[in-house]
Structures are given as C-alpha cells and as structure tokens.
Design an enzyme around this catalytic site. Structure first.
Site, PDB file in Angstrom:
ATOM      1  N   ARG A  42       0.829  -1.209   0.000  1.00 36.35           N
ATOM      2  CA  ARG A  42       0.000   0.000   0.000  1.00 36.35           C
ATOM      3  C   ARG A  42       0.865   1.261   0.000  1.00 36.35           C
ATOM      4  O   ARG A  42       0.536   2.245  -0.669  1.00 36.35           O
ATOM      5  CB  ARG A  42      -0.926  -0.003   1.216  1.00 36.35           C
ATOM      6  CG  ARG A  42      -2.044  -1.034   1.118  1.00 36.35           C
ATOM      7  CD  ARG A  42      -2.881  -1.055   2.380  1.00 36.35           C
ATOM      8  NE  ARG A  42      -3.649   0.172   2.561  1.00 36.35           N
ATOM      9  CZ  ARG A  42      -4.308   0.471   3.668  1.00 36.35           C
ATOM     10  NH1 ARG A  42      -4.264  -0.361   4.710  1.00 36.35           N
ATOM     11  NH2 ARG A  42      -4.997   1.594   3.759  1.00 36.35           N
ATOM     12  N   ASN A  63      -8.806   8.939   5.279  1.00 36.16           N
ATOM     13  CA  ASN A  63      -7.884   8.272   4.368  1.00 36.16           C
ATOM     14  C   ASN A  63      -6.457   8.389   4.901  1.00 36.16           C
ATOM     15  O   ASN A  63      -6.053   9.439   5.398  1.00 36.16           O
ATOM     16  CB  ASN A  63      -7.953   8.897   2.973  1.00 36.16           C
ATOM     17  CG  ASN A  63      -9.277   8.613   2.282  1.00 36.16           C
ATOM     18  OD1 ASN A  63     -10.059   7.794   2.749  1.00 36.16           O
ATOM     19  ND2 ASN A  63      -9.525   9.278   1.182  1.00 36.16           N
ATOM     20  N   VAL A  64      -5.701   7.325   4.756  1.00 38.60           N
ATOM     21  CA  VAL A  64      -4.319   7.306   5.257  1.00 38.60           C
ATOM     22  C   VAL A  64      -3.316   7.380   4.119  1.00 38.60           C
ATOM     23  O   VAL A  64      -2.121   7.182   4.340  1.00 38.60           O
ATOM     24  CB  VAL A  64      -4.062   6.024   6.092  1.00 38.60           C
ATOM     25  CG1 VAL A  64      -5.025   5.957   7.278  1.00 38.60           C
ATOM     26  CG2 VAL A  64      -4.179   4.759   5.236  1.00 38.60           C
ATOM     27  N   ASP A  65      -3.783   7.687   2.910  1.00 36.42           N
ATOM     28  CA  ASP A  65      -2.940   7.567   1.723  1.00 36.42           C
ATOM     29  C   ASP A  65      -2.095   8.796   1.406  1.00 36.42           C
ATOM     30  O   ASP A  65      -1.238   8.756   0.526  1.00 36.42           O
ATOM     31  CB  ASP A  65      -3.799   7.217   0.502  1.00 36.42           C
ATOM     32  CG  ASP A  65      -4.997   8.145   0.317  1.00 36.42           C
ATOM     33  OD1 ASP A  65      -4.902   9.341   0.679  1.00 36.42           O
ATOM     34  OD2 ASP A  65      -6.035   7.679  -0.194  1.00 36.42           O
ATOM     35  N   HIS A  72      -7.260   9.117  11.186  1.00 34.68           N
ATOM     36  CA  HIS A  72      -6.850   7.724  11.385  1.00 34.68           C
ATOM     37  C   HIS A  72      -5.358   7.532  11.144  1.00 34.68           C
ATOM     38  O   HIS A  72      -4.890   6.404  11.018  1.00 34.68           O
ATOM     39  CB  HIS A  72      -7.645   6.794  10.467  1.00 34.68           C
ATOM     40  CG  HIS A  72      -9.081   6.667  10.860  1.00 34.68           C
ATOM     41  ND1 HIS A  72     -10.022   6.006  10.079  1.00 34.68           N
ATOM     42  CD2 HIS A  72      -9.764   7.110  11.951  1.00 34.68           C
ATOM     43  CE1 HIS A  72     -11.196   6.069  10.666  1.00 34.68           C
ATOM     44  NE2 HIS A  72     -11.071   6.727  11.807  1.00 34.68           N
ATOM     45  N   CYS A 119       7.162   3.054  16.597  1.00 36.29           N
ATOM     46  CA  CYS A 119       7.845   1.882  17.135  1.00 36.29           C
ATOM     47  C   CYS A 119       6.817   0.879  17.643  1.00 36.29           C
ATOM     48  O   CYS A 119       5.866   1.250  18.342  1.00 36.29           O
ATOM     49  CB  CYS A 119       8.786   2.303  18.266  1.00 36.29           C
ATOM     50  SG  CYS A 119       9.653   0.926  19.055  1.00 36.29           S
ATOM     51  N   CYS A 174      12.724   0.755  14.187  1.00 33.70           N
ATOM     52  CA  CYS A 174      12.734   1.996  14.973  1.00 33.70           C
ATOM     53  C   CYS A 174      14.150   2.576  14.993  1.00 33.70           C
ATOM     54  O   CYS A 174      15.112   1.852  15.296  1.00 33.70           O
ATOM     55  CB  CYS A 174      12.264   1.713  16.392  1.00 33.70           C
ATOM     56  SG  CYS A 174      12.422   3.120  17.516  1.00 33.70           S
ATOM     57  N   CYS A 199      15.487   2.266  19.032  1.00 35.58           N
ATOM     58  CA  CYS A 199      15.766   1.005  19.723  1.00 35.58           C
ATOM     59  C   CYS A 199      15.984  -0.177  18.798  1.00 35.58           C
ATOM     60  O   CYS A 199      16.376  -1.255  19.257  1.00 35.58           O
ATOM     61  CB  CYS A 199      14.641   0.686  20.711  1.00 35.58           C
ATOM     62  SG  CYS A 199      13.094   0.166  19.923  1.00 35.58           S
TER      63      CYS A 199
END
Length: 250
Positions: A53, A84-86, A103, A111, A143, A146
């Site tokens: 994606r 939308n996360v795009d 969202h 992390c 991450c 860490c």
C-alpha cells in the site's frame, strides 16, 4: 475520494479480494489483515500488505477533483478532515497544516514496542513484497531509537497501541480553525466526499461541523442520505461531481 484516482475499494470482502486475491485464499478480510496483531505474530504478512500500500499510494496521481478543491482554497479558507491514510491531499498540493488525518498516515511510522521514539516520516522506506503471496521478502522497517520493528502510524482495527500524538495535534488545529471561523462570523460549508457509514468518523465530523447551518453537501454514490434533511445529498462519484460543481460556480 481515492477510488477515483484508481485506488482499490476495501468496502466488502469481495471488493477487497478482487484487489488482493491472495487474501481470499487465506480467508482474510480487510478488517482482519488490517489488524496490528500481525506485526508481532507474523511481521512479513503485516508488512506485505502495508508495504504494498505504501508503494501504491506513492505512485498514485491524485485525480482532477483534488485540483478543484485546491482552486477553491485559493478563494476561501479550506481545511481537510480525512480518514484516508494515503496522503493524497498532500500529494495534490495541500500543506500539512491544512490537513487533519484522523486515522493517521501510512507515510509515518511508530515503534512497535513504543520505546518513546516520536512518530517519524516513512521517507525512504521501501518494503519488498512478493505479490503472489503478499508477504514482505526483504528487510523490514525498524525503529531508529531502539531497533525494534516499526509499523505504520495508522489506527487499525482493535488497535490499542496506535500512537495518536500526530493526529491529535492535527485535530487540535482543526478545532481551533473551526472556533476561529465562528469567532469572526464566517460561514462554513462542508463538502463531504465518499464517507461511508461502516466507519462513520468523517460523517459524524461533517455533521458536527455543519450542525449550526445545515450547509452540508454529502457526495456519495452508495450512501448519500442526509439525516433530518440537514444538507444536500448527491449520489455520484467524487471527481465528476467536484468538476461539475466547479463548472456551476464558475
């Protein structure tokens, strides 16, 4: 909004499986693969989906409707509220301070063990994916503090570990913008595009923001109904409708 740019429609298992046939064989629906538990239990499966994606969204060209919204933003103050996360609004030309991503965003990471590292951009992160199995085949994002596995900074299904700091800051700016409009007596019109009822976050925010005036235009080919007649319902796709409205406005 994204579907008109050629992005897959995840609503309903058949639509999801047409876009991603390997998950039909596994019996996984969208809400099951978009579950944060996979990053701990089977990280190659999890990053196979989200790595694909991420590459898809980076390569997608926003449709002409985004240009209409940018044109309107040159005339009047405009703010985007999206589930939308795009990252398509930013790709189209909206600045970070104009957008609220309730969202989260696939273009930012967190992390997996929440070591205290703040959310960071996914710039330069590339995940190799075997498209026959939809599993990641190369090194997985980690991450920077860490070295633990990283995951997208997205609110997934049943997600108690999402780090909401970035989106919360955007939401504070969004609410401050709305208060500023009210304080100066400016009128607000809300144009809602493709927000469904299965995850009604955007619909509820659109109704909340337009509650005082009823100036809501709900553009949705499947679920255009407006409660209590408090707005205008248009049962049509986003891109074509925005272009038609722009023609009417001149």
């Amino acid at each position: 909004m994204g579907v008109d740019s050629g992005l897959p429609d995840f609503r309903g298992p058949e639509g999801f499986w047409r876009a991603y046939p390997p998950y039909r064989g596994l019996g996984l629906r969208f809400e099951e693969i978009a579950d944060p538990m996979h990053f701990a239990a089977d990280p190659e499966l999890a990053w196979g989906f989200y790595g694909h994606r991420l590459a898809l969204y980076r390569s997608t060209v926003p449709h002409a409707g985004f240009g209409v919204l940018l044109k309107w933003a040159q005339r009047v103050p405009v703010r985007v509220f999206t589930s939308n996360v795009d990252g398509q609004f930013q790709c189209a030309g909206f600045t970070e301070d104009q957008v609220t991503e309730c969202h989260g965003s696939i273009h930012h990471l967190q992390c997996l063990v929440d070591c205290g590292q703040p959310v960071w951009p996914a710039d330069g992160v590339v995940v190799e994916v075997d498209h026959a199995t939809m599993r990641a085949t190369g090194p997985l994002p980690s991450c920077p503090s860490c070295g633990a596995l990283a995951r997208p900074n997205i609110l997934m299904f049943g997600d108690a570990e999402w780090v909401a700091d970035r989106s919360a800051g955007q939401m504070q700016a969004h609410n401050a913008w709305l208060r500023g409009l009210r304080a100066t007596g400016q009128r607000l019109a809300v144009v809602e595009l493709g927000a469904g009822t299965a995850l009604p976050t955007v619909r509820r925010e659109a109704e909340r923001a337009s509650a005082a005036s009823g100036a809501l235009v709900r553009i949705n080919p499947r679920e255009p109904n407006v409660r209590h007649g408090r707005g205008v319902a248009i049962a049509a796709p986003a891109a074509a409708t925005l272009l038609a409205l722009d023609d009417l406005l001149g």
